[in-house]
Design a protein around this motif. Sequence first.
Motif, short mmCIF file in Angstrom:
data_model
loop_
_atom_site.label_atom_id
_atom_site.label_comp_id
_atom_site.label_asym_id
_atom_site.label_seq_id
_atom_site.Cartn_x
_atom_site.Cartn_y
_atom_site.Cartn_z
N ASN A 94 1.07 -1.29 -0.01
CA ASN A 94 -0.15 -0.06 -0.05
C ASN A 94 0.81 1.26 -0.02
N ILE A 95 0.91 2.25 -0.96
CA ILE A 95 1.64 3.20 -1.18
C ILE A 95 0.67 4.39 -1.02
N GLY A 96 -0.52 4.16 -1.06
CA GLY A 96 -1.49 5.22 -0.85
C GLY A 96 -1.63 5.79 0.49
N ASN A 122 -8.82 -8.92 8.11
CA ASN A 122 -8.77 -8.54 9.35
C ASN A 122 -8.09 -7.47 9.72
N GLN A 123 -6.90 -7.21 9.06
CA GLN A 123 -6.03 -6.22 9.54
C GLN A 123 -5.92 -5.21 8.27
N ALA A 124 -5.78 -3.75 8.42
CA ALA A 124 -5.68 -2.95 7.40
C ALA A 124 -4.30 -2.78 6.92
N LEU A 125 -3.86 -2.57 5.82
CA LEU A 125 -2.51 -2.21 5.27
C LEU A 125 -2.33 -0.52 5.40
N LYS A 126 -1.56 -0.29 6.47
CA LYS A 126 -1.33 1.25 6.48
C LYS A 126 -0.28 1.40 5.25
N PRO A 127 -0.09 2.90 5.13
CA PRO A 127 0.80 3.30 4.11
C PRO A 127 2.06 2.44 4.12
N TYR A 128 2.55 2.12 3.15
CA TYR A 128 4.07 1.19 3.01
C TYR A 128 3.87 -0.06 3.87
N ASP A 129 2.62 -0.65 4.15
CA ASP A 129 2.54 -2.15 4.66
C ASP A 129 2.60 -2.87 3.32
N VAL A 130 3.17 -4.00 3.59
CA VAL A 130 3.01 -5.25 2.55
C VAL A 130 2.18 -6.43 3.19
N PHE A 131 1.41 -7.01 2.47
CA PHE A 131 0.73 -8.23 2.64
C PHE A 131 0.76 -9.40 1.60
N SER A 132 1.09 -10.67 2.19
CA SER A 132 1.42 -11.77 1.32
C SER A 132 0.55 -12.71 2.05
N ALA A 133 -0.09 -13.62 0.96
CA ALA A 133 -0.87 -14.86 1.43
C ALA A 133 -0.76 -15.97 0.16
N TYR A 134 -0.93 -17.13 0.69
CA TYR A 134 -1.11 -18.15 -0.33
C TYR A 134 -2.27 -19.16 0.39
N ALA A 135 -2.87 -19.69 -0.74
CA ALA A 135 -4.29 -20.50 -0.21
C ALA A 135 -4.24 -21.57 -1.29
#
Length: 648
Positions: A382-384, A457-470
């Motif tokens: 998230n870079i917004g 569940n958790q929001a991405l703050k600016p400059y947070d990264v989120f990764s997932a596999y399923a």
Amino acid sequence: MRKWFAALLLLSLVFSSIPFSNVAEAKPGDNTLSLYLDKAKVALNGVEYPSVQPTTAVKGVSYAPLSMLVARYGYSISFNSVTKESIVTGNNLEMRWKMNTSTYTLNGVSSTFAGKAYVLKGSLMVPVRAWATATGSTLTTSKGQIVLAWNSFKKPTAEFVVDQTEIYATQTNVTYTSKSQNPEFIVQEEWTGNDPAFNEPGSYTITRTVMDTNGEWSEPYSVTINVLPPNQAPVAEFTTDKTVYKIGEPITYTDLSTDDENAIVERVWSNNDPAFFTSGPQMINLRVLDKHGLYSDYSLSVTISDEIMYTQEEYNQKFIEPGEMYTTDGQAILNYSLVPYTFSSSDRKLLASNSPENLTKQGLLYRDTVTGDFRLFVYHLNIGTDKLKIYLAATNKSSEVANVSLGASGQAGPNYFGLWTGKLASERYLDSNATGNTTLTSLQPGETKLIMPELGNQALKPYDVFSAYADLNASSAVEFTLFAVKEGDKAPLETLKTFGNLPRDAKHIRGTFDGADRTIHIDEVLGDEPQRVLFGDHVNDPSLDGRDMLNGVYENNWGNFGVVYKMTVRVKPNTLIAANARGGVWSGVFKINDIPVMVSNSSLLQKQSDVCVLYRTGPYEEFVELSFMTALGSNLPMNVLFIPMKQG
């Protein structure tokens, strides 16, 4: 005149006058006294009492009979016939009032007030404001009513605690904290035995008494403490299994440090290498600290001979723990024999959402209609300026009930360190894969539900990264939509209806690919010589081709991100299996014989000279099962190395 003096004896301390138009706000008190303008009655804590005279207002100043105030406050009054003063005492106060004056004396200090004390039908009338000030009361007015609030005197107690739980003779600075009830009424205290330090060990009793505002002393309060003998510094000591070692010979250190309380909290070693690779004397040092900050040091010298047991490279290959790294000659690895292999792929599809990798706003990330098995992988930054939540929606496109099952899954973040989220999500996915647990969601024809709601569940703050596999399965045609919405959206599925597709970037991947699982087939026995199995080079290990179903663009998964590699290999005895990156920073998780190994435990493969130990075979030939995923954010290609170790 005598009748007038007798009346004065019933009057109490004159209090400051109060204009009704300018009254301080009362603070809470456990007593309230209500005075009614032009009425000869008052109410104390809700109970009415008669007043010898009504409360009156004269030239904007309110007055009340002193005798009534004294009685309701529980004070005492007397009259000095020489000075013509009414003397009120109570709660360690002495107030003196005099007719036809605008001053009163409080504990010997004179104060002025608005208005003037006067006599009405034999009663000394004093300004209510002055009374409130002198007695520490607070005052409010409302619709012809004056309310005084104050706290009754409460006898204080002498409780206290000794702040230190362990006290050592000559060493502990002892402090004491009051736990008295009603401390505001304490005017003096006396202690016995409250020394700031104790010179000898033993039992000591500390006693405290306090005096209240009425001059009365409390019951004594005592605490008995046990003073310990002075704390002794710990004793640092260690041994080595030998005094003379060969170059590269492992050294065993045995810590023999002691403490009189068995309270060593830190051991600081220096130069305690597990082996040395230059000849000559080596001084090893150990400092131990106890919980009180006392410490001691111990040093021991060993000798390293000129004889070589292992070189640095040989030692690292044989003794570095799995998940840890060492440095080698990265160029020399290219001379290792390249192992040929074939592979087969599963029917599982791969849905990848990594473009646009950088999110600037909410919107639709990816969408495709799937039947059967597929693996989802997600990686976004998230870079917004808005916090964003990522969701996965499933819509049944068939005319019958559709079941969506969720199998292995792993996610990590939000976090500012992208490679960390990629590695941790891989580890969690592989761990989940081992459990075999699944969850089922049923969809009526045309119905839409959120799948994997924990994604949001958790929001991405600016400059947070989120990764997932399923890993998921759809029993019939189901449209899966991955999208991001602003934090706080209470109806994300409704908001989804308003979205257009977010445009892909020019660097990262988005699309649907075939073959999410790749099984490697190697026929030869490995470990006779240094060998490498190369992945992600697009020749030996070609990348997956697919298509971005949002806009029809053909796509290539150049890193095979989201692909699970599996191989079972036959390996010679005493062989090191290790990972080595060739394209830059690489991170991921291996499972070796179903035991996870991070690459690496504390860092990443960053250079071509970095090697991470995965496994060592024992004294016999073994079949070794390996599986791994490349963490999102990594670079390829990478090698899995098979290196025969020196024996002896």
